[in-house]
Scaffold this active site. Structure first.
Site, PDB file in Angstrom:
ATOM      1  N   ARG A  41       0.876  -1.181   0.000  1.00  0.00           N
ATOM      2  CA  ARG A  41       0.000   0.000   0.000  1.00  0.00           C
ATOM      3  C   ARG A  41       0.913   1.232   0.000  1.00  0.00           C
ATOM      4  O   ARG A  41       1.857   1.296   0.783  1.00  0.00           O
ATOM      5  CB  ARG A  41      -0.949   0.016   1.208  1.00  0.00           C
ATOM      6  CG  ARG A  41      -2.072  -1.023   1.051  1.00  0.00           C
ATOM      7  CD  ARG A  41      -3.213  -0.792   2.004  1.00  0.00           C
ATOM      8  NE  ARG A  41      -4.094   0.277   1.592  1.00  0.00           N
ATOM      9  CZ  ARG A  41      -5.080   0.757   2.373  1.00  0.00           C
ATOM     10  NH1 ARG A  41      -5.273   0.274   3.583  1.00  0.00           N
ATOM     11  NH2 ARG A  41      -5.866   1.724   1.941  1.00  0.00           N
ATOM     12  N   ASP A  80      -2.388   8.870   7.795  1.00  0.00           N
ATOM     13  CA  ASP A  80      -1.587   7.867   7.092  1.00  0.00           C
ATOM     14  C   ASP A  80      -0.181   8.364   6.801  1.00  0.00           C
ATOM     15  O   ASP A  80       0.757   7.582   6.682  1.00  0.00           O
ATOM     16  CB  ASP A  80      -2.272   7.455   5.786  1.00  0.00           C
ATOM     17  CG  ASP A  80      -3.409   6.519   6.113  1.00  0.00           C
ATOM     18  OD1 ASP A  80      -4.486   7.010   6.494  1.00  0.00           O
ATOM     19  OD2 ASP A  80      -3.205   5.297   6.039  1.00  0.00           O
TER      20      ASP A  80
HETATM   21  O1  MRU Z   1      -7.685   2.542   3.965  1.00  0.00           O
HETATM   22  P1  MRU Z   1      -7.442   2.392   5.435  1.00  0.00           P
HETATM   23  O2  MRU Z   1      -8.588   1.757   6.162  1.00  0.00           O
HETATM   24  O3  MRU Z   1      -6.123   1.715   5.725  1.00  0.00           O
HETATM   25  O4  MRU Z   1      -7.327   3.874   5.957  1.00  0.00           O
HETATM   26  C1  MRU Z   1      -7.086   4.102   7.309  1.00  0.00           C
HETATM   27  C2  MRU Z   1      -7.076   5.530   7.680  1.00  0.00           C
HETATM   28  O5  MRU Z   1      -7.210   6.413   6.864  1.00  0.00           O
HETATM   29  C3  MRU Z   1      -6.808   5.838   9.120  1.00  0.00           C
HETATM   30  O6  MRU Z   1      -7.453   7.001   9.508  1.00  0.00           O
HETATM   31  C4  MRU Z   1      -5.294   6.026   9.319  1.00  0.00           C
HETATM   32  O7  MRU Z   1      -4.587   4.959   8.760  1.00  0.00           O
HETATM   33  C5  MRU Z   1      -4.948   6.157  10.740  1.00  0.00           C
HETATM   34  S1  MRU Z   1      -5.144   4.645  11.597  1.00  0.00           S
HETATM   35  C6  MRU Z   1      -4.671   4.846  13.195  1.00  0.00           C
END
Ligand code: MRU
Length: 349
Positions: free
Chosen positions: A94, A240
Site C-alpha cells: 500500500r 496515514d
Molecule cells: O484505507 P485504510 O482503512 O487503511 O485507511 C485508514 C485511515 O485512513 C486511518 O485514519 C489512518 O490509517 C490512521 S489509523 C490509526
C-alpha cells in the site's frame, strides 16, 4: 473517571506465525487468518485484511520476520540478499501509509548487522514485538495528551477507523476518544460511515459500541448538517502520512471535514505516532495517494449499485493542509497550529 478499556488487538504473533483479524468480515464475523509467508502478508495488506497505518507497519514488521525465515531456510548464509525481493513486494503493498516503509527500514537496519551464519529469526521476532508494544504505549500516551485538550462533556466526530483495529491496540483517534470518554471529556461520538469501504460503519461503530461508548453513525454527507445544527466541539482523526510542514494525508473525506470545520468553528485534532511522520517530504502535495479499484465504489458487499461499466474515482486518501488543523497529537508531544516551524519541536523527540 475510570480506566479506558483496551481489549481489541488485531495482530497476534503466536506459534511461529502471524495471526490477523480479518477486518473485511467485521462486524458480522470474527475470523482470524494466519500467515507463514511474507508474500501472503503483503497480499493481506493490499486486500485490507489488515488496514490502518500503524497496523500496516506492525504487520509488515512481522512480514519481514517471515521473509527472513524463508530466506534462511532456502538460501542459508546468502539469506540477506534473498530478502530484497520479498521486502520490495511488501513495501509496495500500500503506497500512502508511511508506517509501512518505516517498519521495513527499522527491521532492515536490525538484520543488516547480523552475522550471515546464524538464523536471524529470533532477533527479528523480538524487534517486531517491540514495534508492536511501542505502538500500543504511544497510543496510551497520545490518549492522555489528546484528552487533556478536550473540555468536559464534549461531542466529537471521527472519520474512518483510527482505533484499536488500525493499530497495535487502543487506537490513535479512538485512543484519545477512549481516554476522553473515561475522563468525562467526551460524552458523545459521531462516526462517519466512511464510504466506500465503510470503516466507520463496520469498524469504528463496532469498536466503540463494544465498550459502551455512545456512538451514533451517520452518512458522510450528513457532516455539514451535524456541524450546523448540533453541539460538536472536535473532529478527531488519524493519519496515514504527515509531512514536515504538518500537512496530513488521511482517509478520503477528511479534507472535506476540515473545510467544514473551519466554517462552523469546530476544532480539528489529528492523532498519529511519530512513525506516521515523513520528514523527507516538505508538503502534502508530494504524498503518493493510493487509487483503489472502481468496484469498491460501484458495489456494496459484492452487489452492484451503479450501472455496469460506469467509471468511478476511488482515491483512498486526501490531503488536509496544516492550516486547517488545530493540533497534531503525537507520543513525542502536541503540535498546536502545525507548520514547518512548529512541527520541528517534535523532530528528534
Ligand atoms: O484505507 P485504510 O482503512 O487503511 O485507511 C485508514 C485511515 O485512513 C486511518 O485514519 C489512518 O490509517 C490512521 S489509523 C490509526
Amino acid at each position: 473517571m475510570h480506566k479506558p478499556l483496551d481489549s481489541i488487538q488485531p495482530i497476534i504473533w503466536r506459534e511461529d506465525r502471524l495471526h490477523l483479524l480479518d477486518q473485511r468480515r467485521l462486524p458480522n464475523e470474527q475470523v482470524w487468518l494466519d500467515y507463514q509467508q511474507a508474500n501472503e502478508v503483503a497480499d493481506a495488506i493490499t486486500n485490507m485484511v489488515v488496514r490502518g497505518a500503524p497496523a500496516i507497519g506492525i504487520t509488515a514488521a512481522f512480514g519481514v520476520v517471515l521473509a527472513a525465515r524463508e530466506a534462511w531456510l532456502q538460501q542459508g548464509e546468502a539469506w540477506k540478499q534473498a530478502m530484497d525481493k520479498p521486502l520490495a513486494y511488501l513495501a509496495e503493498s500500500r503506497p500512502t501509509a508511511v508506517n509501512l516503509r518505516w517498519a521495513i527500514e527499522r527491521m532492515t537496519s536490525v538484520y543488516q548487522d547480523l552475522p550471515d551464519n546464524e538464523s536471524p529469526e529470533e532477533i527479528l521476532i523480538e524487534q517486531a514485538k517491540m514495534i508492536h508494544n511501542e505502538d500500543i504505549a504511544a497510543n496510551h500516551k497520545m490518549g492522555k495528551l489528546g484528552s487533556a485538550l478536550i473540555d468536559a462533556d464534549s461531542h466529537v466526530l471521527t472519520h474512518c477507523n483510527a482505533g484499536a483495529l488500525a493499530t497495535g491496540g487502543f487506537g490513535t483517534a479512538l485512543g484519545v476518544i477512549r481516554q476522553a470518554y473515561a475522563d468525562g471529556n467526551v460524552t458523545q461520538v459521531y462516526a462517519d460511515e466512511t464510504r466506500p469501504w465503510l470503516q466507520g460503519a463496520r469498524l469504528t461503530a463496532w469498536e466503540l459500541s463494544q465498550e459502551g461508548i455512545p456512538v451514533t453513525l451517520q452518512a458522510d454527507g450528513a457532516a455539514a448538517a451535524l456541524m450546523a445544527t448540533s453541539k460538536l466541539e472536535w473532529i478527531i482523526v488519524g493519519a496515514d502520512r504527515i509531512t514536515a510542514n504538518g500537512d496530513v494525508a488521511n482517509k478520503i473525506g477528511t479534507y472535506m471535514l476540515a473545510i467544514l470545520a473551519k466554517y462552523h468553528n469546530v476544532k480539528v485534532m489529528v492523532v498519529a505516532p511519530t512513525s506516521t511522520i515523513d520528514w523527507t517530504l516538505n508538503s502534502g502535495s508530494e504524498i503518493p495517494i493510493e487509487q483503489r479499484p472502481a468496484e469498491e465504489v460501484t458495489t456494496i458487499n459484492g452487489v452492484n449499485i451503479a450501472p455496469q461499466g460506469i467509471p468511478a474515482l476511488n482515491p483512498a486518501f486526501d490531503v488536509t493542509p496544516a492550516s486547517l488543523i488545530d493540533v497534531i497529537v503525537t507520543e513525542a508531544g502536541v503540535v498546536l497550529s502545525p507548520s514547518l516551524e512548529s512541527m520541528s519541536i517534535i523532530k528528534g523527540n
